[in-house]
Design an enzyme around this catalytic site. Structure first.
Site, PDB file in Angstrom:
ATOM      1  CE  LYS A  25      -4.305   1.216   2.315  1.00 50.16           C
ATOM      2  NZ  LYS A  25      -5.167   1.449   1.171  1.00 50.16           N
TER       3      LYS A  25
HETATM    4  N1  PMP Z   1      -7.688  -2.142  -3.178  1.00 50.93           N
HETATM    5  C1  PMP Z   1      -7.183  -0.917  -2.998  1.00 50.93           C
HETATM    6  C2  PMP Z   1      -6.426  -0.294  -4.108  1.00 50.93           C
HETATM    7  C3  PMP Z   1      -7.373  -0.245  -1.787  1.00 50.93           C
HETATM    8  O1  PMP Z   1      -6.875   0.978  -1.605  1.00 50.93           O
HETATM    9  C4  PMP Z   1      -8.124  -0.860  -0.754  1.00 50.93           C
HETATM   10  C5  PMP Z   1      -8.364  -0.125   0.540  1.00 50.93           C
HETATM   11  N2  PMP Z   1      -7.314  -0.317   1.436  1.00 50.93           N
HETATM   12  C6  PMP Z   1      -8.614  -2.150  -0.985  1.00 50.93           C
HETATM   13  C7  PMP Z   1      -8.389  -2.761  -2.199  1.00 50.93           C
HETATM   14  C8  PMP Z   1      -9.341  -2.885   0.098  1.00 50.93           C
HETATM   15  O2  PMP Z   1      -8.440  -3.255   1.127  1.00 50.93           O
HETATM   16  P1  PMP Z   1      -8.905  -3.380   2.631  1.00 50.93           P
HETATM   17  O3  PMP Z   1     -10.110  -4.242   2.633  1.00 50.93           O
HETATM   18  O4  PMP Z   1      -7.759  -4.009   3.317  1.00 50.93           O
HETATM   19  O5  PMP Z   1      -9.193  -2.007   3.120  1.00 50.93           O
END
Ligand code: PMP
Length: 307
Positions: free
Chosen positions: A157
């Site tokens: 991320k």
């Molecule tokens: N894909 C992207 C690109 C994101 O930014 C997120 C949000 N964090 C998600 C998927 C979903 O991830 P999560 O369920 O861990 O928040």
């Protein structure tokens, strides 16, 4: 907006108004930061704030940090303590979003990862719905492709990677859609700008595999788990073609910010009945019950903030 809040910055809790970085900060210039998005849910009945899957978020943060070669003086346990103390100090009695952020803090010109100083901050703000919905989303397949793992690792991320999401999200909004769905370079469905995607197809859930440049969502994992244990529905992880979207029985997207959101149209075509489907509805309910601490089986996913 958040001037009365306290955040963690330079190894101390300080007023948000004092937490500032210089214009030459490396991460600001080159996108060399990594972060997490975590939610905590307030439950009025028990007067408790529950952080959802804190440890899992911090483990993913650790992975992103390693990819970006950022060194921090904090263990996962310490980061968890900082998070809880941050929420306590702000005395939140509402749903909130928590954002840990590790970044290259050197103030110099030169794009690289090595021989730079690293810094860390964590802040938190009250947070309601991330995407406004009125009975389901209308989404459009983006002309922007999802960034490939060999260009920049989508499974970490990283702040810089979010330009990819911003391009797709704004294109979708300007074209009148609520959200975008990005394809991989080889044309398979990848994910939304900040959400993973699921199709309901023939009584099963289908979702793109980790190798289709998705962020390995914690909500995605939650959905796979509760679909099986609560609804007895299996999930198949496989590559999905664009036109499979049009023929799905139901579609939903999910993420920490978005939570679980039904998709009722893709590229102007109604999905299934064109209304929110029963499986999506059941998963939304189950997810909301769990994050608010109403289901004992999943208590281990919740970290209570107040004693
Ligand atoms: N894909 C992207 C690109 C994101 O930014 C997120 C949000 N964090 C998600 C998927 C979903 O991830 P999560 O369920 O861990 O928040």
């Amino acid at each position: 907006m958040a001037d009365n809040l306290v955040c963690f910055f330079d190894d101390a809790f300080v007023p948000m108004s004092e937490a500032k970085v210089g214009v030459m900060t490396h991460a600001f210039n080159y996108g060399t930061g990594c972060f997490e998005g975590i939610r905590a849910y307030w439950t009025a009945e028990s007067e408790q704030l529950y952080v959802f899957r804190l440890n899992d978020h911090l483990r993913r943060f650790e992975h992103s940090r390693q990819v970006l070669m950022i060194d921090l003086p904090y263990s996962i346990e310490r980061l968890s303590e900082i998070c809880i103390e941050l929420l306590r100090r702000n005395q939140f009695k509402t749903d909130v979003y928590v954002r840990p952020l590790a970044y290259k803090s050197s103030e110099l010109i030169g794009v690289r990862l090595h021989n730079l100083t690293d810094a860390f901050t964590m802040f938190s703000v009250p947070f309601g719905d991330y995407v406004e919905t009125k009975g389901g989303l209308s989404v459009g397949v983006s002309s922007w492709r999802r960034i490939d793992d060999n260009a920049a690792p989508a499974r970490a991320k990283l702040t810089g990677i979010y330009v990819n999401s911003a391009l797709a999200k704004t294109e979708a909004a300007l074209n009148g859609f609520d959200e975008s769905i990005m394809l991989t370079d080889d044309g398979h469905v990848s994910e939304g700008s900040a959400e993973n995607i699921f199709l309901v197809l023939g009584g099963r859930l289908v979702t793109p595999p980790p190798t289709d440049n998705i962020l390995m969502g914690i909500t995605r994992d939650t959905i796979i788990t509760i679909a099986k244990t609560e609804l007895g529905i299996e999930t198949v992880e496989r590559s999905i073609d664009r036109s499979e979207l049009y023929g799905a029985d139901e579609i939903f997207v999910c993420g920490t910010g978005a939570q679980v959101l039904p998709v009722v149209k893709v590229d102007h075509r109604p999905i299934g009945s064109g209304e929110v489907g029963p499986t999506t509805q059941a998963l939304v309910k189950s997810y909301m019950d769990i994050v608010h601490g109403n289901v004992d089986t999943y208590r281990s996913w919740l970290t209570p903030v107040y004693q």
